[in-house]
Design an enzyme around this catalytic site. Structure first.
Site, PDB file in Angstrom:
ATOM      1  N   LYS A   1       0.860  -1.193   0.000  1.00 15.92           N
ATOM      2  CA  LYS A   1       0.000   0.000   0.000  1.00 15.92           C
ATOM      3  C   LYS A   1       0.890   1.234   0.000  1.00 15.92           C
ATOM      4  CE  LYS A   1      -2.856   2.715   3.184  1.00 15.92           C
ATOM      5  NZ  LYS A   1      -3.438   2.783   4.545  1.00 15.92           N
TER       6      LYS A   1
ATOM      7  N   ASP B   1      -2.568  10.767   3.044  1.00 18.33           N
ATOM      8  CA  ASP B   1      -3.957  10.380   3.278  1.00 18.33           C
ATOM      9  C   ASP B   1      -4.700  11.480   4.012  1.00 18.33           C
ATOM     10  OD1 ASP B   1      -6.343   9.067   3.569  1.00 18.33           O
ATOM     11  OD2 ASP B   1      -5.645   7.756   5.190  1.00 18.33           O
TER      12      ASP B   1
ATOM     13  N   LYS C   1     -10.112  13.667   7.512  1.00 18.82           N
ATOM     14  CA  LYS C   1      -9.596  13.471   8.870  1.00 18.82           C
ATOM     15  C   LYS C   1      -9.630  14.793   9.630  1.00 18.82           C
ATOM     16  CE  LYS C   1      -6.253   9.840   7.600  1.00 18.82           C
ATOM     17  NZ  LYS C   1      -6.730   8.731   8.443  1.00 18.82           N
TER      18      LYS C   1
ATOM     19  N   ASP D   1     -12.038   7.017   4.077  1.00 13.77           N
ATOM     20  CA  ASP D   1     -10.783   6.917   4.823  1.00 13.77           C
ATOM     21  C   ASP D   1     -10.354   5.461   5.018  1.00 13.77           C
ATOM     22  OD1 ASP D   1      -8.561   7.936   6.099  1.00 13.77           O
ATOM     23  OD2 ASP D   1      -9.531   8.140   8.053  1.00 13.77           O
TER      24      ASP D   1
ATOM     25  N   GLU E   1      -9.265   3.646   2.542  1.00 17.91           N
ATOM     26  CA  GLU E   1      -8.842   3.622   1.135  1.00 17.91           C
ATOM     27  C   GLU E   1      -7.726   2.639   0.849  1.00 17.91           C
ATOM     28  OE1 GLU E   1      -5.483   5.280   2.854  1.00 17.91           O
ATOM     29  OE2 GLU E   1      -7.573   5.720   3.317  1.00 17.91           O
TER      30      GLU E   1
ATOM     31  N   ARG F   1      -7.189  -0.381   1.749  1.00 22.36           N
ATOM     32  CA  ARG F   1      -7.628  -1.733   1.397  1.00 22.36           C
ATOM     33  C   ARG F   1      -8.108  -1.815  -0.048  1.00 22.36           C
ATOM     34  NH1 ARG F   1     -11.917  -1.781   6.126  1.00 22.36           N
ATOM     35  NH2 ARG F   1     -10.093  -0.758   7.024  1.00 22.36           N
TER      36      ARG F   1
END
Length: 483
Positions: free
Chosen positions: A254, A259, A266, A336, A338, A340
């Site tokens: 990943k 992020d 967030k 959030d 993301e 996976r």
């Protein structure tokens, strides 16, 4: 920025050193058993200094002035024994005692008194983690660190090329994690990966931007399409010349270079530090590099799933339905969650396009991993008991410790139930083994494929005290080499 190297002799080690430190178990620092290392005066001083220290459970350190050269002597005293879920090398203890000694200026010389030559690698990595490569400070000051390993009798142990290469790869991967998003986006990450693999016997392919959607990689495309720098998948493959019917192992990482949380933005305090969300990709990149340099007998592939989870007019939204490479559809109920989505496409590609028989993915996937297994141990999930045991053993060998979490598809699939798609991307009940469930989501996209699969959630150990550690590089290299 600091540099780490190995000295060829005590003479080389001491040359120019301002501080010298001796690291060993409590029983090493015995007047009659202490090896002849630094000369009669410094050896006696090291033993005397060690008597003032109680190693406790995690090790302890102390320093004193020598009245000579080097001017400072330090000792790091490690516990003689550790629990069965810790590494015999006591790598975490080494990191802690070096952290207590590292203040000062000039060259630091470290003597590692090891019980087993296999402990050199994890202990050297532990030392290196105290002296990161990346620095954005204007002062530009550097710290030079040299290591020298001996056995309990004081006989030098020369580290092999694999140890030296792995330590370098760990440090390079940590540097990638530390690099701010202003300097590292998906495009520059891919360029750095190419540079680190330059000169090695590998074939590289890169799928960028809208081509991801064209080739069925709907998860990676959706997560990264709102960012200025286009999302991408970088695939590198290495096959030894004598490859014939050997294993084909794929490492999938990943690589969320930053992020924001997407449209489920967030909050303040939750976004800071999210440059670390490519720690899994950095780990598999480093491990792949070590394996190729070490002439791994297996066919090995690298799959980097790289994107920035940004917001903008084209950002993927809650209630969207994505079609993944596996053919499965996913209803978005948390932008959030993301990482996976990237991994799901990555493992499916590794299984269906590359036809790997073993797929290992690594990710800073869930904050809940730290609740499950802590900040020292990564959490692992495997569909194969032997692979799980091999991962635990590789952790003990490398010092990158891992601990199994639950693999129970029949219990966790329901957490992703959707009324209108094959699944949602986030669990319904966050109190139900959340980290194991996140792994289950990834495994859902290997449905119908026969292979061995292992998942490493390294959210805690990959980024400690706001610094990258390079966790996972040594673990994965040791694992693949053992299979």
């Amino acid at each position: 920025m600091s540099s780490i190297g190995f000295a060829s002799s005590t003479k080389t080690l001491l040359k120019g050193a301002k501080t010298i430190a001796v690291i060993g178990a409590t029983s090493v620092f015995h007047k009659r058993r202490f090896p002849k290392l630094l000369g009669k005066k410094l050896d006696a001083l090291a033993v005397e200094l060690a008597t003032t220290i109680d190693a406790g459970d995690l090790g302890a350190s102390a320093t004193t002035l020598t009245g000579g050269d080097p001017g400072i002597l330090g000792v790091g005293v490690l516990p003689d024994t550790v629990s069965r879920h810790n590494a015999a090398s006591r790598a975490e203890c080494v990191r802690r005692v070096i952290g207590g000694l590292k203040s000062g200026k000039g060259k630091l010389a470290v003597v590692l008194v090891v019980d087993d030559p296999a402990h050199i690698l994890p202990q050297a990595i532990a030392v290196g983690r105290c002296f990161p490569q990346y620095s954005g400070k204007s002062s530009g000051k550097q710290r030079r660190v040299q290591l020298f390993a001996v056995d309990r009798k004081g006989q030098p142990i020369k580290p092999d090329a694999g140890v030296v290469g792995t330590v370098a790869a760990v440090r390079d991967s940590a540097e990638l994690v530390d690099t701010p998003p202003s300097e590292l986006d998906p495009e520059t990450f891919a360029a750095r990966a190419r540079a680190l693999l330059d000169g090695l016997d590998v074939q590289i392919e890169e799928i960028v931007g809208d081509e991801l959607a064209t080739r069925g990689l709907g998860g990676i495309h959706a997560v990264g399409r709102a960012a200025v720098s286009a999302p991408r998948m970088l695939i590198a493959s290495h096959a030894p010349a004598e490859f014939e019917g050997q294993r084909h192992i794929a490492l999938v990482g990943k690589g969320v270079t930053y992020d924001t949380g997407g449209l489920h933005l967030k909050p303040r305090g939750g976004m800071e530090g999210m440059k670390c969300d490519m720690g899994g990709a950095a780990a598999v990149l480093g491990a792949f590099r070590v394996l190729v340099q070490g002439r791994c007998p297996h066919r090995v592939s690298l799959v980097l799933c790289v994107a920035e989870n940004a917001i903008g007019p084209t950002a993927f939204k809650p209630d969207d339905i994505l079609t993944m490479h596996s053919g499965k559809t996913v209803e978005i109920n948390n932008t959030d969650a993301e990482g996976r989505l990237l991994l799901a496409d990555g493992v499916s590609w590794a299984a269906r396009e590359l036809q790997a028989d073993t797929v290992i993915n690594a990710a800073t996937l869930t904050g809940a991993q730290m609740i499950s297994t802590g900040v020292v141990h990564a959490g692992i999930v495997c569909n194969d008991a032997e692979l799980e045991q091999a991962m635990v053993a590789a952790g003990h060998l490398s010092g990158d410790l891992v601990h199994p979490m639950l693999f129970a598809p029949e219990l966790f699939k329901q957490e992703f139930s959707s009324q209108i798609a094959d699944m949602c991307n986030s669990v319904r009940n966050r109190a139900n083994a959340q980290s194991a469930c996140a792994a289950q989501f990834v495994y859902n996209h290997l449905d119908g494929v026969e292979l061995r699969w292992g998942h490493v959630d390294l959210a805690g150990p990959a980024f400690r005290k706001d610094r990258g550690t390079g966790f996972g590089v040594a673990l994965l290299a040791a694992l693949v080499s053992s299979l």
